[in-house]
Scaffold this active site. Structure first.
Site, PDB file in Angstrom:
ATOM      1  N   ARG A 169       0.429 -10.381   3.734  1.00  0.00           N
ATOM      2  CA  ARG A 169       1.233  -9.406   4.420  1.00  0.00           C
ATOM      3  C   ARG A 169       0.161  -8.244   4.908  1.00  0.00           C
ATOM      4  O   ARG A 169       0.555  -7.715   6.054  1.00  0.00           O
ATOM      5  CB  ARG A 169       2.242  -8.740   3.696  1.00  0.00           C
ATOM      6  CG  ARG A 169       3.370  -9.551   3.342  1.00  0.00           C
ATOM      7  CD  ARG A 169       4.316  -9.246   2.565  1.00  0.00           C
ATOM      8  NE  ARG A 169       5.004  -8.002   2.744  1.00  0.00           N
ATOM      9  CZ  ARG A 169       6.219  -7.854   3.473  1.00  0.00           C
ATOM     10  NH1 ARG A 169       6.780  -8.734   3.742  1.00  0.00           N
ATOM     11  NH2 ARG A 169       6.539  -6.882   3.851  1.00  0.00           N
ATOM     12  N   ARG A 173      -9.369  -5.177   8.019  1.00  0.00           N
ATOM     13  CA  ARG A 173      -9.795  -5.034   9.169  1.00  0.00           C
ATOM     14  C   ARG A 173     -11.361  -4.298   9.113  1.00  0.00           C
ATOM     15  O   ARG A 173     -11.592  -3.352   8.126  1.00  0.00           O
ATOM     16  CB  ARG A 173      -9.072  -3.803  10.007  1.00  0.00           C
ATOM     17  CG  ARG A 173      -7.794  -4.256  10.365  1.00  0.00           C
ATOM     18  CD  ARG A 173      -7.255  -3.453  11.475  1.00  0.00           C
ATOM     19  NE  ARG A 173      -5.737  -3.625  11.554  1.00  0.00           N
ATOM     20  CZ  ARG A 173      -4.755  -2.901  11.184  1.00  0.00           C
ATOM     21  NH1 ARG A 173      -5.125  -1.727  10.579  1.00  0.00           N
ATOM     22  NH2 ARG A 173      -3.763  -3.128  11.338  1.00  0.00           N
ATOM     23  N   ARG A 246      13.330  -8.997  -7.592  1.00  0.00           N
ATOM     24  CA  ARG A 246      13.029  -7.749  -8.295  1.00  0.00           C
ATOM     25  C   ARG A 246      13.951  -6.468  -7.922  1.00  0.00           C
ATOM     26  O   ARG A 246      14.592  -6.753  -6.571  1.00  0.00           O
ATOM     27  CB  ARG A 246      11.658  -7.241  -7.428  1.00  0.00           C
ATOM     28  CG  ARG A 246      10.496  -8.392  -8.084  1.00  0.00           C
ATOM     29  CD  ARG A 246      10.551  -8.066  -9.607  1.00  0.00           C
ATOM     30  NE  ARG A 246       9.525  -6.992 -10.247  1.00  0.00           N
ATOM     31  CZ  ARG A 246       9.426  -6.609 -11.563  1.00  0.00           C
ATOM     32  NH1 ARG A 246      10.184  -7.733 -12.444  1.00  0.00           N
ATOM     33  NH2 ARG A 246       8.828  -5.572 -11.830  1.00  0.00           N
ATOM     34  N   ARG A 277       5.108   3.724  -6.280  1.00  0.00           N
ATOM     35  CA  ARG A 277       4.670   4.721  -4.951  1.00  0.00           C
ATOM     36  C   ARG A 277       5.580   5.904  -4.884  1.00  0.00           C
ATOM     37  O   ARG A 277       6.634   5.752  -5.788  1.00  0.00           O
ATOM     38  CB  ARG A 277       4.788   3.763  -3.926  1.00  0.00           C
ATOM     39  CG  ARG A 277       6.099   3.171  -3.294  1.00  0.00           C
ATOM     40  CD  ARG A 277       5.805   2.057  -2.284  1.00  0.00           C
ATOM     41  NE  ARG A 277       6.904   1.090  -2.146  1.00  0.00           N
ATOM     42  CZ  ARG A 277       6.986   0.358  -1.226  1.00  0.00           C
ATOM     43  NH1 ARG A 277       6.131   0.070  -0.291  1.00  0.00           N
ATOM     44  NH2 ARG A 277       7.957  -0.518  -1.187  1.00  0.00           N
ATOM     45  N   GLU A 304       9.277   5.440  -6.984  1.00  0.00           N
ATOM     46  CA  GLU A 304      10.022   4.361  -6.819  1.00  0.00           C
ATOM     47  C   GLU A 304       9.269   3.296  -8.207  1.00  0.00           C
ATOM     48  O   GLU A 304       8.031   3.207  -8.097  1.00  0.00           O
ATOM     49  CB  GLU A 304       9.215   3.596  -5.513  1.00  0.00           C
ATOM     50  CG  GLU A 304       9.913   2.276  -5.330  1.00  0.00           C
ATOM     51  CD  GLU A 304       9.545   1.687  -3.900  1.00  0.00           C
ATOM     52  OE1 GLU A 304       9.368   2.667  -3.004  1.00  0.00           O
ATOM     53  OE2 GLU A 304       9.323   0.553  -3.670  1.00  0.00           O
ATOM     54  N   TYR A 352      11.411 -13.279   1.740  1.00  0.00           N
ATOM     55  CA  TYR A 352      10.785 -11.875   1.817  1.00  0.00           C
ATOM     56  C   TYR A 352      10.650 -11.824   3.257  1.00  0.00           C
ATOM     57  O   TYR A 352       9.631 -11.346   3.799  1.00  0.00           O
ATOM     58  CB  TYR A 352       9.419 -12.004   1.286  1.00  0.00           C
ATOM     59  CG  TYR A 352       9.009 -10.672   0.942  1.00  0.00           C
ATOM     60  CD1 TYR A 352       9.267  -9.345   1.396  1.00  0.00           C
ATOM     61  CD2 TYR A 352       7.583 -10.733   0.201  1.00  0.00           C
ATOM     62  CE1 TYR A 352       8.687  -8.236   1.102  1.00  0.00           C
ATOM     63  CE2 TYR A 352       6.906  -9.433  -0.061  1.00  0.00           C
ATOM     64  CZ  TYR A 352       7.436  -8.222   0.231  1.00  0.00           C
ATOM     65  OH  TYR A 352       7.032  -7.107   0.004  1.00  0.00           O
ATOM     66  N   ASP A 354      10.834  -9.318   6.740  1.00  0.00           N
ATOM     67  CA  ASP A 354      11.127  -7.911   7.070  1.00  0.00           C
ATOM     68  C   ASP A 354      12.308  -7.686   8.096  1.00  0.00           C
ATOM     69  O   ASP A 354      12.971  -8.671   8.484  1.00  0.00           O
ATOM     70  CB  ASP A 354       9.914  -7.597   7.922  1.00  0.00           C
ATOM     71  CG  ASP A 354       8.586  -7.621   7.144  1.00  0.00           C
ATOM     72  OD1 ASP A 354       8.730  -7.044   6.113  1.00  0.00           O
ATOM     73  OD2 ASP A 354       7.319  -8.072   7.698  1.00  0.00           O
TER      74      ASP A 354
END
Ligand code: UDP
Length: 371
Positions: A169, A173, A246, A277, A304, A352, A354
């Site tokens: 995901r 770069r 989860r 996070r 979180e 999963y 988006d």
């Protein structure tokens, strides 16, 4: 009598409700929770739109979906660029030249590529799991510092027992580009997701606090067809066993200061910090209050914590390992035989997805229904 009973007022439910209504169908939306917008739900505190179920950043390559959501909200220019905190040292995400420079001191793309090539040498053949995939993408140093701890906290399983696709995901770069997504379009609906979904549901009957599974017979009798967006295993009363999900718990605080961490998302990638996070919600909207247009003097943060789902928790992520996928396939076989029920969304399809994928699926399903 309604044509469609839509179970769940999240993005899938709201999209099919809008489309079917506009196609002339009579629909009723029922939602177990006391609010619309599913896990994208936002709520204002101190003028700040708080993402109550975690950070939602809309991003897509699908022009049709982008045009579609823009009918219901104006999107700001937010670009996600999380920072990783590994034992007090900060790294840029996703993995890019800034990350490679901080990790190895490399300066040019060639130097970074050479370092990765050297470290990925330990993986031969097709990566079989998340650990191998991660090392083969960015090498062991970055895997150990920025991936292993975070992933094992997030999923509660060792990286060598998780599917490789999860780490794909994230972009890798060889440029100085901190944009977390490879997407043509990205942003956050101004005023929050709740307002956007409310606009989608305008003129549509929605019953909040209405639990479909607990009132099934009565609700089924009210409509010709049902579109169900909850967990597929719960729909069948866990007949074949329970699927793994989860869940996430948030500890939210209002702080009497203007700036806590200087970024919307900071990931804690070590194994020791118990949270995955911290979200500082105001930075999704550049620190500006939604209600007055003035800079927000306070700030709202959410730590979180990830946990294995158990009955009574909200499911957030499907755990798409082999065992769960095999069990899902059996449930999907049952679902395929349903004549008046259709399943959709992240929970209904156990994927999963988006947000943009959810909307794309919903538009497609609504088109089929309206035929
Ligand atoms: N990930 C990681 N380190 C990070 C961020 C993400 O190892 O700092 C991995 C982790 O396995 C996570 C996956 O990448 O589950 C996907 O991350 P994404 O940000 O897409 O997850 P989401 O925002 O959906 O929780």
């Amino acid at each position: 009598m309604y044509d469609y009973l839509i179970v769940g007022a999240g993005l899938y439910g709201a999209t099919v409700a809008r489309e079917l209504t506009d196609a002339g169908k009579k629909v009723l939306v029922v939602e177990r929770r006391g609010h619309i917008a599913g896990n994208a739900y936002t709520e204002q505190t101190e003028g700040i739109n708080v993402h109550k179920y975690g950070a939602h950043i809309f991003h897509t390559n699908n022009r049709e979906v982008w045009n579609y959501v823009n009918r219901f909200a104006e999107f700001n220019r937010y670009t996600n660029s999380p920072v990783a905190n590994y034992r007090g040292k900060l790294f840029s995400l996703p993995f890019n030249m800034y990350t490679f420079h901080s990790m190895w001191g490399v300066v040019t793309p060639e130097e970074a590529a050479a370092k990765i090539a050297e470290q990925r040498g330990e993986i031969t053949g097709e990566p079989k799991n998340l650990e191998e995939q991660a090392i083969s993408l960015v090498g062991r140093d970055i895997y150990e510092a920025l991936i292993k701890g975070y992933t094992e906290k997030q999923w509660g399983r060792p990286c060598d027992q998780l599917p490789a696709f999860i780490i794909r995901r994230l972009p890798v770069r060889l440029t100085f580009d901190n944009n977390y997504f490879n997407a043509l379009f990205q942003g956050i609906p101004m005023g929050g997701y709740t307002g956007m979904v409310a606009k989608m549901l305008e003129g549509i009957e929605v019953r909040l606090g209405c639990d479909y599974l607990a009132n099934r017979e009565e609700l089924d009798a009210m409509a010709e067809k049902v579109i169900y967006t909850g967990p597929i295993d719960a729909f069948y009363g866990f007949l074949l066993g329970t699927l793994g999900y989860r869940s996430v718990r948030f500890e939210t605080e209002i702080l009497d200061k203007p700036n806590f961490q200087g970024n919307a998302v900071v990931n804690y990638t070590d194994a020791e910090t118990p949270w995955t996070r911290i979200i500082e919600h105001k930075w999704f909207e550049f620190g500006i209050r939604s209600d007055t247009g003035e800079p927000a003097e306070k700030t709202v943060i959410s730590r979180e914590y990830s946990s294995e789902w158990k009955p009574g928790d909200e499911p957030y992520y499907p755990v798409n390992d082999e065992t769960n996928n095999a069990l899902y396939a059996k449930y999907a076989e049952l679902a395929a035989k349903e004549e008046r029920v259709m399943m959709g969304g992240r929970l209904g399809n156990y994927r999963y997805y988006d947000m943009d994928q959810v909307i794309a699926e919903a538009l497609c399903a609504a088109r089929k229904c309206a035929e």
